[in-house]
Design a protein around this motif. Structure first.
Motif, PDB file in Angstrom:
ATOM      1  N   TRP A 156       0.808  -1.220   0.000  1.00 26.29           N
ATOM      2  CA  TRP A 156       0.000   0.000   0.000  1.00 26.29           C
ATOM      3  C   TRP A 156       0.840   1.269   0.000  1.00 26.29           C
ATOM      4  N   LYS A 157       2.020   1.225   0.581  1.00 34.42           N
ATOM      5  CA  LYS A 157       2.876   2.414   0.561  1.00 34.42           C
ATOM      6  C   LYS A 157       3.310   2.740  -0.863  1.00 34.42           C
ATOM      7  N   GLU A 158       3.735   1.716  -1.593  1.00 29.77           N
ATOM      8  CA  GLU A 158       4.166   1.931  -2.974  1.00 29.77           C
ATOM      9  C   GLU A 158       2.995   2.363  -3.856  1.00 29.77           C
ATOM     10  N   ARG A 159       1.800   1.937  -3.517  1.00 26.82           N
ATOM     11  CA  ARG A 159       0.612   2.304  -4.298  1.00 26.82           C
ATOM     12  C   ARG A 159       0.135   3.724  -3.991  1.00 26.82           C
ATOM     13  N   GLY A 160       0.688   4.331  -2.952  1.00 32.01           N
ATOM     14  CA  GLY A 160       0.327   5.714  -2.642  1.00 32.01           C
ATOM     15  C   GLY A 160      -0.896   5.863  -1.761  1.00 32.01           C
ATOM     16  N   ALA A 161      -1.163   4.889  -0.882  1.00 33.00           N
ATOM     17  CA  ALA A 161      -2.291   5.037   0.042  1.00 33.00           C
ATOM     18  C   ALA A 161      -2.074   6.282   0.900  1.00 33.00           C
ATOM     19  N   PRO A 162      -3.130   7.069   1.135  1.00 35.91           N
ATOM     20  CA  PRO A 162      -2.977   8.351   1.843  1.00 35.91           C
ATOM     21  C   PRO A 162      -2.848   8.190   3.359  1.00 35.91           C
ATOM     22  N   LEU A 163      -1.795   7.501   3.767  1.00 26.75           N
ATOM     23  CA  LEU A 163      -1.440   7.384   5.175  1.00 26.75           C
ATOM     24  C   LEU A 163      -0.140   8.160   5.354  1.00 26.75           C
ATOM     25  N   ASP A 164      -0.263   9.442   5.600  1.00 28.34           N
ATOM     26  CA  ASP A 164       0.885  10.342   5.541  1.00 28.34           C
ATOM     27  C   ASP A 164       1.359  10.862   6.890  1.00 28.34           C
ATOM     28  N   THR A 165       0.576  10.629   7.952  1.00 29.31           N
ATOM     29  CA  THR A 165       0.941  11.189   9.254  1.00 29.31           C
ATOM     30  C   THR A 165       1.062  10.081  10.292  1.00 29.31           C
ATOM     31  N   PRO A 166       2.248   9.526  10.497  1.00 31.62           N
ATOM     32  CA  PRO A 166       2.405   8.510  11.537  1.00 31.62           C
ATOM     33  C   PRO A 166       2.226   9.124  12.923  1.00 31.62           C
ATOM     34  N   VAL A 167       1.653   8.351  13.837  1.00 33.60           N
ATOM     35  CA  VAL A 167       1.487   8.827  15.210  1.00 33.60           C
ATOM     36  C   VAL A 167       2.855   8.919  15.872  1.00 33.60           C
ATOM     37  N   LYS A 168       3.121  10.086  16.468  1.00 32.38           N
ATOM     38  CA  LYS A 168       4.409  10.310  17.128  1.00 32.38           C
ATOM     39  C   LYS A 168       4.279  10.434  18.642  1.00 32.38           C
ATOM     40  N   GLN A 169       3.096  10.846  19.107  1.00 35.67           N
ATOM     41  CA  GLN A 169       2.925  11.085  20.539  1.00 35.67           C
ATOM     42  C   GLN A 169       1.491  10.777  20.955  1.00 35.67           C
ATOM     43  N   ASP A 170       1.346  10.016  22.047  1.00 36.87           N
ATOM     44  CA  ASP A 170       0.044   9.684  22.624  1.00 36.87           C
ATOM     45  C   ASP A 170      -0.131  10.429  23.941  1.00 36.87           C
ATOM     46  N   LYS A 171      -1.269  11.101  24.113  1.00 39.10           N
ATOM     47  CA  LYS A 171      -1.589  11.752  25.384  1.00 39.10           C
ATOM     48  C   LYS A 171      -3.019  11.387  25.782  1.00 39.10           C
ATOM     49  N   PHE A 172      -3.210  11.110  27.056  1.00 35.88           N
ATOM     50  CA  PHE A 172      -4.553  10.858  27.564  1.00 35.88           C
ATOM     51  C   PHE A 172      -4.753  11.714  28.808  1.00 35.88           C
ATOM     52  N   LEU A 173      -5.751  12.597  28.755  1.00 39.36           N
ATOM     53  CA  LEU A 173      -6.003  13.529  29.842  1.00 39.36           C
ATOM     54  C   LEU A 173      -7.345  13.243  30.493  1.00 39.36           C
ATOM     55  N   VAL A 174      -7.383  13.369  31.810  1.00 40.88           N
ATOM     56  CA  VAL A 174      -8.637  13.392  32.545  1.00 40.88           C
ATOM     57  C   VAL A 174      -8.928  14.844  32.872  1.00 40.88           C
ATOM     58  N   LEU A 175     -10.121  15.310  32.489  1.00 37.17           N
ATOM     59  CA  LEU A 175     -10.506  16.699  32.720  1.00 37.17           C
ATOM     60  C   LEU A 175     -11.476  16.746  33.893  1.00 37.17           C
ATOM     61  N   PRO A 176     -11.002  17.145  35.099  1.00 40.31           N
ATOM     62  CA  PRO A 176     -11.898  17.214  36.259  1.00 40.31           C
ATOM     63  C   PRO A 176     -12.936  18.325  36.140  1.00 40.31           C
ATOM     64  N   ASN A 177     -12.577  19.377  35.432  1.00 44.16           N
ATOM     65  CA  ASN A 177     -13.462  20.526  35.287  1.00 44.16           C
ATOM     66  C   ASN A 177     -13.092  21.295  34.028  1.00 44.16           C
ATOM     67  N   GLU A 178     -13.630  22.498  33.891  1.00 45.40           N
ATOM     68  CA  GLU A 178     -13.441  23.261  32.659  1.00 45.40           C
ATOM     69  C   GLU A 178     -12.093  23.957  32.541  1.00 45.40           C
ATOM     70  N   THR A 179     -11.219  23.850  33.540  1.00 45.69           N
ATOM     71  CA  THR A 179      -9.933  24.550  33.479  1.00 45.69           C
ATOM     72  C   THR A 179      -8.720  23.666  33.705  1.00 45.69           C
ATOM     73  N   SER A 180      -8.865  22.555  34.397  1.00 46.30           N
ATOM     74  CA  SER A 180      -7.693  21.758  34.774  1.00 46.30           C
ATOM     75  C   SER A 180      -7.682  20.412  34.073  1.00 46.30           C
ATOM     76  N   SER A 181      -6.547  19.715  34.167  1.00 51.83           N
ATOM     77  CA  SER A 181      -6.406  18.396  33.555  1.00 51.83           C
ATOM     78  C   SER A 181      -5.371  17.581  34.300  1.00 51.83           C
ATOM     79  N   ILE A 182      -5.508  16.271  34.189  1.00 60.12           N
ATOM     80  CA  ILE A 182      -4.545  15.339  34.767  1.00 60.12           C
ATOM     81  C   ILE A 182      -4.094  14.409  33.655  1.00 60.12           C
TER      82      ILE A 182
END
Length: 616
Positions: free
Chosen positions: A119-145
């Motif tokens: 698929w890479k040689e065929r030009g499938a539009p997968l152009d942005t590999p994942v570089k960073q994973d983040k998972f946040l818990v939002l307790p309220n409208e201003t803060s995060s964990i």
């Protein structure tokens, strides 16, 4: 539902020419669709409609999404390799493949690699590999964990995955399919399932008549739909597909499955300055604004993905089993963007696209039987989505591969290929390709779903219980626990009376970061030519909108619809009148799921109608 005896059959080559001609002449030239014979018939004032032309194929696939196209590709790959003439067509209600496709999307390429190792040689539009994973818990409208990645379930690790536009991938798959000889007819809505004489098997589909005015009369541009007869009809319409739902009901395919659970995904695409763009960043959140505490039972979360070159894909998924009738998924999404851990990613940017689509969340235990005499159910139509992984495209492709391979093998083994004879052998007994079910049951896709089979159900006991159970299941149990958690029932039954809740005061849109709903609907480029509403109130529950939905639940359809299709005219306070703005519909299917008593029958509009997504 029609018997094949009433049809006006034509040869496949002639039928193909008819379909191609219709497709080429869509739009202003629709009047040219009608031959002089049809014009004379119409002028003669005959009360009954003329018979539809019928076109034979070995396989007809409904839906040019990842599942349907993968099935078509797999069949044609095997046919080319064996030197067989297998005729395959794909009918797509969108104006082009991808026009109705909407997904997050962090894409796992495992199934695509099975389909196209190069698929890479065929030009499938997968152009942005994942570089960073983040998972946040939002307790309220201003803060995060921020949660350490080591604590996240393995399903949420995206090493080797790509941030993509699923619509663009679908367009690329359509190109690959056509190169193999698959005939794709975009702009045609499959409006009817055709059965054999005793209704014991599917024999194909019929496309919707076109050129019908709002009052039901025929316009000068009226054209009869086409019937496509097939030895196998594969339904790959996506979540809550109208034909798929009919077939599952007709053959009782959900007899041994839990009720399917659904979520509504709402998404925007933003173009941001280069200094804000972080291609490869994946961020998910749980908590505010949907969950206000550990025991809150509202299911859902958000996604935020940075894609090459400078696009940010943002969205919120809300489980449709929520109880508060005043909750508005759209407004929850808008106020979520005000959180500083979200708004900073959109700073200085502009929203360029908007859309919404429902998705299956029930998982393994909500899967139906996927085969029946004359065809099969594929992809999201069946419910192949991993809610814990927040992915379904790879499972849709895998189901297409397995269906395509099994159907090809069975049809070739049986012989009488329509691609060679140009006609269907009417004496052939209906075929049920049970090998597709067997192969899926024994595949890595089913193993993946089994491993998290109780996770979604655990959230019915609160967000804390759901998170805890998901962690234990992902790291230890892996679906091998000797119990099965029950489903909650239909999402429409989860809504509580308005008297138990208070209205929610949502912030007014600022026109820069947050938007009113109609401004965003315009970004979906949705359009429906003057025609009867495709959103129809079921006759047996015709009194529900005014007497139940509005009176008991305060008209929740005014809030859960992400396109403001539904509103109530309350000029006469004693007699509220439901107004259906069908022209706004973005085909999310939410109304067919969440309406009190499921009072809406979602039918397909004329082909080419609905949203026209470009990079969703």
């Amino acid at each position: 539902m029609f018997s094949v005896r009433s049809l006006a059959p034509v040869g496949r080559q002639q039928g193909h020419q008819i379909l191609c001609s219709l497709r080429a002449q869509m739009g202003a030239a629709r009047a040219q669709w009608l031959s002089s014979a049809r014009a004379q018939w119409r002028a003669s004032g005959e009360a009954e409609l003329e018979p539809r032309d019928a076109v034979p194929y070995d396989v007809c696939i409904v839906g040019a999404g990842p599942a349907g196209l993968s099935a078509a590709i797999k069949m044609k790959q095997k046919a080319v390799e064996a030197g067989k003439e297998l005729s395959v067509c794909v009918v797509e209600k969108g104006s082009e493949p991808g026009a109705h496709i909407l997904s997050g999307n962090v894409f796992e390429p495992r199934a695509l690699t099975e389909l196209f190792p190069d698929w890479k040689e065929r030009g499938a539009p997968l152009d942005t590999p994942v570089k960073q994973d983040k998972f946040l818990v939002l307790p309220n409208e201003t803060s995060s964990i921020a949660l350490p990645n080591a604590l996240l379930p393995p399903e949420l690790h995206n090493d080797g995955n790509y941030i993509i536009s699923l619509g663009k991938l679908v367009r690329w798959l359509a190109e690959q399919a056509e190169e193999l000889g698959v005939e794709i007819f975009a702009g045609f809505s499959a409006s009817e399932v055709l059965y054999n004489d005793n209704q014991s098997a599917v024999r194909g589909i019929a496309t919707r008549d076109m050129g019908i005015d709002k009052d039901g009369s025929q316009k000068p541009t009226f054209a009869r739909g086409i019937e496509i007869h097939a030895r196998q009809t594969l339904f790959a319409e996506g979540c809550r597909g109208s034909c798929s739902e009919e077939v599952m009901s007709t053959f009782d395919l959900r007899a041994n499955a839990q009720d399917q659970a659904y979520g509504l995904g709402i998404k925007e695409v933003w173009e941001v300055p280069d200094e804000v763009a972080k291609p490869g960043l994946v961020q998910h959140t749980l908590g505010w604004p949907l969950q206000g505490g550990l025991f809150d039972k509202t299911y859902g979360g958000s996604f935020l993905y940075h894609m090459e070159p400078n696009l940010v894909l943002v969205g919120l998924v809300v489980g449709l089993d929520y109880t508060n009738p005043y909750l508005s998924p759209y407004d929850e999404f808008q106020r979520w963007k005000l959180h500083p851990d979200v708004s900073k990613h959109l700073e200085g940017g502009k929203c360029i696209s908007y859309g919404a689509r429902c998705l299956n969340e029930g998982g393994y235990h909500a899967l139906p039987k996927v085969t029946f005499p004359g065809g099969a159910i594929l992809g999201c139509s069946a419910g192949f989505l991993n809610a814990v992984k927040i992915k379904g495209s790879h499972l849709a492709i895998k189901s297409g591969i397995e269906a395509g391979a099994a159907v090809y093998d069975r049809l070739v083994q049986t012989g009488n290929l329509v691609g060679e004879t140009m006609e269907i052998d009417e004496t052939e007994a209906p075929i049920e390709v049970t090998e597709y079910q067997t192969n899926m049951d024994n595949s890595w896709a089913m193993d993946e779903l089994k491993a998290v089979r109780n996770c979604h159900q655990a959230f019915h006991y609160g967000v804390a219980a759901g998170v805890a159970y998901t962690g234990i299941s992902s790291f230890l149990l892996r679906g091998k626990e000797p119990w099965t958690l029950p489903s909650k029932g239909k999402d429409s039954d989860a809504t509580e009376p308005a008297s138990k809740h208070t209205p929610i005061d949502y912030p007014k849109p600022d026109g820069k970061l947050t938007f009113d709903i109609l401004t965003n609907v315009a970004r979906a480029a949705t359009a429906h030519e003057d025609q009867p509403s495709h959103l129809r109130i079921k006759p047996e529950v015709a009194d529900v909108p005014e007497s139940v939905s509005y009176q008991v639940y305060a008209g929740p359809e005014q809030r859960f619809c992400p396109a403001r299709v539904y509103e109530y005219n309350t000029d006469d306070a004693d007699k509220p009148q439901l107004v259906i703005n069908a022209q706004n519909c973005v085909h999310c299917k939410c109304c067919s799921i969440k309406m009190p008593h499921e009072y809406i029958d979602w039918t397909v509009p004329e082909g080419g109608g609905g949203p026209n997504y470009d990079n969703m």
